[in-house]
Design an enzyme around this catalytic site. Sequence first.
Site, short mmCIF file in Angstrom:
data_model
loop_
_atom_site.label_atom_id
_atom_site.label_comp_id
_atom_site.label_asym_id
_atom_site.label_seq_id
_atom_site.Cartn_x
_atom_site.Cartn_y
_atom_site.Cartn_z
N HIS A 194 -10.71 42.43 1.20
CA HIS A 194 -9.58 43.10 1.85
C HIS A 194 -8.27 42.38 1.56
CE1 HIS A 194 -9.52 40.18 5.25
NE2 HIS A 194 -10.83 40.27 5.23
N ASP B 213 -9.49 33.63 4.83
CA ASP B 213 -9.92 35.00 5.14
C ASP B 213 -8.88 35.99 4.67
OD1 ASP B 213 -11.23 37.17 6.19
OD2 ASP B 213 -10.70 36.76 8.27
N GLU C 161 -8.57 45.88 7.19
CA GLU C 161 -9.87 45.36 7.63
C GLU C 161 -9.75 44.63 8.96
OE1 GLU C 161 -13.21 42.50 8.08
OE2 GLU C 161 -11.06 42.06 7.90
N GLU C 162 -8.60 44.03 9.22
CA GLU C 162 -8.44 43.16 10.38
C GLU C 162 -8.03 43.92 11.65
OE1 GLU C 162 -9.48 40.30 10.35
OE2 GLU C 162 -9.11 39.25 8.49
N HIS D 227 -8.27 33.07 10.84
CA HIS D 227 -7.40 33.52 11.93
C HIS D 227 -6.75 32.36 12.70
CE1 HIS D 227 -9.90 37.53 12.25
NE2 HIS D 227 -9.53 37.22 11.01
N ASP E 131 -5.54 42.59 3.56
CA ASP E 131 -4.74 42.31 4.75
C ASP E 131 -5.14 41.01 5.43
OD1 ASP E 131 -7.17 43.65 5.43
OD2 ASP E 131 -6.39 44.08 7.43
N GLU F 4 -16.08 37.65 1.72
CA GLU F 4 -15.74 37.07 3.02
C GLU F 4 -15.97 35.55 2.99
OE1 GLU F 4 -14.50 38.10 5.80
OE2 GLU F 4 -14.56 40.29 5.70
#
Length: 361
Positions: free
Chosen positions: A69, A95, A130-131, A333, A71, A159
């Site tokens: 992803h 991530d 995705e997030e 994150h 984003d 991932e």
Amino acid sequence: MDLDLRAPVGELTRCLVDVPSVSGDEAALADAVQAALGRIGGLRVERDGDAVVARTSLGLPSRIVLAGHLDTVPIADNLPSRVEGGRLYGCGTSDMKAGLAIALRLAATLPLTEPGALRHDITWICYDHEEVEAARNGLRRLAAQHRDWLDGDLAILMEPTSGEVEAGCQGTLRVVVRLGGRRAHSARSWLGDNAIHKAGALLQRLAAYEARSVTLDGCTYREGLSAVRVDGGVAGNVIPDACTVTVNFRFAPDRTPQAAVEHVREVLAGYECEVTDLSGGAPPGLAAAPAAAFVAATGRTPVAKYGWTDVARFAELGIPALNYGPGDPNLAHTREEYVELAAIDEGERLLHGYLTGALTA
């Protein structure tokens, strides 16, 4: 922005990180990725929204999907990126822009037009949203609108896994339990019926719950049923007449989503439950020949994926899928997010060897 996909993979990661792409704001990065892939011979490049898909068409007997992803979660004063002590710091480094950089560099450095140089046809999927909530997920949109773009014999989702092979994933279910009562002045509490107090018995039931462990293809998935939020009360002098408890069930991929719902309703019998979120898990899929070959090439022992990832979307389509990437999932994150530059180099080396057949065991 002009992306050089032949740049060293660590430098390419830094370039990707320094293009902000918080969910909903992926367009600039998607534009750059589309343009860079469009300059590579032997690829058919297509786009839907801010998702970019590129595919080889060599007529090989199998196809590997490399998916990642674009984003990130919101920036936390951690851009632009910086390098310190062999680590690249910044939003999205772990991530999952490091994994994305590996996939994109492979598109530029693999011998895509040399006959017999690749073991598999390859699809690159770089997708958006995705997030955030599942309804906006770019991979979900592609599956609904362009099912053939996702075809493959194995999907490798880049991932963060710290370089381990994480097979399948847990399913996830959330329910809201509603508890009622009767309001009263707290000075005359006996005239009311305290809804928050009623949560005590529910929480005790959850605390006493004995979660099972399930081993599939040698990977052990542990389940968990947990209260994750309690809401109630209107003022400091009012006996509350309503309370809600949000319960999250992480379930092994041998349960169907419906079976998971039925299990939670059985455990919480006597309570009013509303299902607010439900996503099925993904089985390990390690018996598929391309998956077994990839595991052999890594030399790693696969482990269960704790958490939900988009491998489940591939599993729904009947495509075996694994999680593999250089980032540390525990750093995802966080404000201090980083990735080891050496881990990115190792991930590129391994995937290059697998796709060309240089690494077979």
